[in-house]
Scaffold this active site. Structure first.
Site, PDB file in Angstrom:
ATOM      1  N   ILE A 201       0.825  -1.196   0.000  1.00 50.19           N
ATOM      2  CA  ILE A 201       0.000   0.000   0.000  1.00 50.19           C
ATOM      3  C   ILE A 201       0.866   1.255   0.000  1.00 50.19           C
ATOM      4  CG2 ILE A 201      -1.614   1.269   1.487  1.00 50.19           C
ATOM      5  CD1 ILE A 201      -2.622  -1.705   2.237  1.00 50.19           C
ATOM      6  N   ASP A 202       1.999   1.203   0.698  1.00 53.67           N
ATOM      7  CA  ASP A 202       2.877   2.355   0.802  1.00 53.67           C
ATOM      8  C   ASP A 202       3.492   2.703  -0.551  1.00 53.67           C
ATOM      9  OD1 ASP A 202       3.784   4.333   2.471  1.00 53.67           O
ATOM     10  OD2 ASP A 202       5.370   3.153   3.396  1.00 53.67           O
ATOM     11  N   ASP A 203       4.072   1.705  -1.215  1.00 53.07           N
ATOM     12  CA  ASP A 203       4.644   1.960  -2.537  1.00 53.07           C
ATOM     13  C   ASP A 203       3.599   2.458  -3.510  1.00 53.07           C
ATOM     14  OD1 ASP A 203       7.610   1.094  -3.278  1.00 53.07           O
ATOM     15  OD2 ASP A 203       6.945  -0.117  -1.590  1.00 53.07           O
TER      16      ASP A 203
END
Length: 667
Positions: A398-400
């Site tokens: 989710i972060d990337d």
């Protein structure tokens, strides 16, 4: 491993803004302009011809020690590799004979045990001064018996530890349904990928001939595993200790047919998750255990699965100029590329610069359009995320995905419809991965079971993936940029972030060290989503950042802040952590403040002549306290982002939804 540029020429240079009308020193502004220009050129020089960036990912010597132990177990250890690995391991030893898990940190028992054994494999004499210091320290800390489970598993492979004295992990675990406690999907993806192959290893209990004894690492070689008092039965630890005893008893009476079937099912699960480059999940621990497990199931080393798996591990090796060989636990090209793109764009590189377009093309090609393990909890959700590594289609994160979307919006691409479509898929995937509390974890939805961390087997690092402030902040910032600041799902994320603020005014950093990372992530996101700089949460964060600024003008935080409150926001100033503090202060409309001026002056004053910064300190987090990371590109991308926003007078990414004030509804 310095990359080369694509050789493109003729692109316009970054344009500096005029000095602003503030109380800041013109000298500081001019120094910032020069530092931004140098840092821009340096970062551009490190771009690979294919468009990506990747800095070394440095962790600790357990990666190198386990690589040698794996090769010893498989019978493929060679002199060149052994000599190079030993050179690196020796170079990391501290004066007291120990090895730490991060630069400047204290000696750590399991790391020291594994490093010592690796050097014994390399032929180092146990009576040599550096080895004698290490073994004496190990004994003073309780010996091998007090090392973590994973270390003792490696030793059990050679008979240096008894399998009966390790926690049991049956392969039948693969059959537990997803609603049942302690099923494999209750574990974070990194733990899941490690545990499944270890169930095979645990069932097979292999022992290879030990090349030497390790009596010097026991406090009493005649009694290497002295008994410990059991935890009270009424406690969770006591319950899980008794469960482990029951599993040991089951190991002796397991139905042979069922056990064989479970191991075959676990083997299929492993093979199905091997990536195109031969690795598993793009990270070292699942890869080494998967190779061992499949080998125990009968796969020979020439089998394509194992051949490619071993080749993928070779690609984790960084060969240094002095002949030393360092093993990366992982590689971070997608993460590094999106952060570099943001930094360069914020520093004034034109949005249509060919080098940014090439980076965008590479990121677009990396989008994952097939389901992975995340779809177990979200079977109806269409794929569309990005992973951290070159190849990791099973585990986009989710972060990337949030940061790639932010990076792509910085680029003026000749095919805007293509970019829009990719970002739309990423946004929808991220929204679909929101946990029920309104926040976001890194890889999975609602991966918050309390049980996995209590297993006796899981005595090292996090094994679950609950929502975190830094990931949630990046998603909120991305959603604001996409005009969704008023979306109810974004507002739930904002409300969660506001509720997670510490009394000090800071936010905890799960994936970076620590409160500086959390606060540096959250404040820009909240402002982008519409909270005014005057909001009480923002003012508390500003006051906290000002209160923890170092005397030299920078900011720093040691990894010990994860276990000792005295270390919170305490440590030597670093380029990346100073940048995180500045990103928060700039977003909070503190551009003309003394704290910002001093921080900018520190960055400009500590920059090297080639535009880079030095940063031996570890500012990345794998598992809080237990596994730390030095991302070698952090020292370049974050300072450049902060300086660029300072020079150009922008506090945060100009989100398309930043001005509609949705965050005010979450006050």
């Amino acid at each position: 491993m310095t990359a080369t540029t694509d050789g493109s020429t003729g692109a316009a240079a970054p344009r500096a803004a005029a000095a602003p009308e503030t109380d800041e020193s013109p000298d500081t502004f001019e120094a910032a302009v020069r530092a931004t220009e140098r840092a821009t050129e340096h970062l551009l020089s490190r771009q690979h011809a294919d468009g990506w960036w990747k800095g070394d990912l440095e962790t600790n010597v357990t990666m190198d020690a386990e690589d040698l132990l794996l090769r010893q177990f498989l019978g493929i250890r060679d002199e060149r590799t052994t000599r190079a690995a030993a050179l690196f391991i020796r170079g990391e030893q501290r004066e007291d004979g120990t090895w730490a898990t991060f630069y400047g940190g204290p000696g750590e028992l399991s790391t020291t045990v594994e490093a010592y054994v690796a050097l014994r494999l390399a032929g180092d004499d146990p009576e040599a001064p550096h080895m004698a210091r290490a073994s004496a320290w190990i004994r003073s800390r309780g010996g091998i018996a007090r090392a973590r489970v994973f270390t003792r598993i490696w030793l059990a492979l050679f008979g240096w530890w008894k399998w009966d004295d390790l926690p049991e992990l049956p392969p039948e675990l693969i059959y537990l349904p997803k609603w049942f406690p302690l099923n494999i999907y209750d574990f974070g993806c990194w733990a899941r990928q490690t545990i499944v192959p270890l169930t095979i290893v645990s069932a097979k209990r292999p022992v290879r001939p030990a090349p030497f004894p390790l009596d010097e690492l026991h406090t009493d070689p005649s009694n290497p595993n002295p008994p410990k008092s059991p935890a009270p039965l009424a406690s969770w630890d006591g319950v899980f200790e008794r469960l482990d005893k029951a599993l040991h008893a089951y190991h002796k009476v397991a139905v042979p047919g069922l056990r064989r079937m479970a191991m075959r099912s676990a083997g299929r699960w492993i093979v199905e998750r091997q990536e195109n480059d031969g690795c598993w999940g793009g990270i070292q621990p699942p890869a080494v255990y998967s190779v061992i497990a499949l080998h125990l199931l009968g796969y020979d080393l020439d089998h394509p699965v194992l051949r490619e798996g071993l080749a993928s591990l070779d690609r984790f090796a960084v060969w240094r100029d002095d002949g030393a060989r360092m093993i990366e636990a992982c590689q971070s090209p997608v993460w590094d590329t999106c952060l570099a793109t943001i930094a360069l764009a914020d520093a004034g590189v034109p949005a249509d610069d060919p080098r940014l377009v090439k980076a965008a093309d590479w990121m677009l090609a990396e989008q994952i359009t097939r389901p992975g393990d995340w779809s177990v909890r979200r079977p109806e959700l269409a794929p569309g995320g990005w992973a951290f590594e070159f190849h990791n289609d099973n585990y986009p994160d989710i972060d990337d995905t949030a940061e790639v979307a932010l990076a792509l919006r910085r680029v003026r691409h000749p095919e805007p419809a293509r970019v829009d479509a990719a970002i739309r898929r990423g946004v929808e995937w991220n929204l679909g991965m929101q946990s029920k509390d309104g926040a976001w974890g890194a890889f999975d939805v609602d991966n918050t079971s309390a049980f996995p961390n209590r297993l006796p087997f899981c005595d090292f690092g996090e094994v679950i993936d609950p929502p975190s402030a830094d990931v949630t902040a990046h998603v909120v910032e991305m959603l604001a940029y996409e005009g969704k600041a008023g979306d109810p799902r974004t507002r739930r994320g904002i409300a969660w972030l506001l509720a997670e603020q510490e009394a000090s005014g800071a936010w905890f950093g799960r994936w970076g060290v620590n409160y500086l990372y959390g606060t540096g992530s959250v404040v820009p996101a909240l402002v982008a989503a519409g909270l005014p700089a005057s909001h009480p949460a923002i003012r508390r964060a500003v006051r906290w950042l000002e209160s923890v600024q170092n005397e030299d003008g920078g900011w720093g935080e040691d990894l010990r802040s994860y276990v000792d409150p005295e270390w919170v926001a305490s440590g030597e100033s670093t380029a990346s952590q100073t940048a995180w503090a500045l990103l928060a202060l700039l977003a909070a409309d503190e551009r003309g403040s003394k704290a910002v001026e001093r921080g900018v002056a520190w960055l400009a004053g500590t920059q090297n002549a080639d535009g880079s910064w030095d940063e031996p300190y570890f500012t990345g987090t794998g598992f809080p306290w237990d596994f730390s990371i030095n991302y070698h590109l952090y020292r370049q991308v974050f300072p450049l982002t902060a300086l660029g926003r300072y020079v150009h007078g922008t506090g945060h990414a100009p989100g398309r939804g930043a001005g509609d004030g949705p965050g005010r509804g979450a006050d």
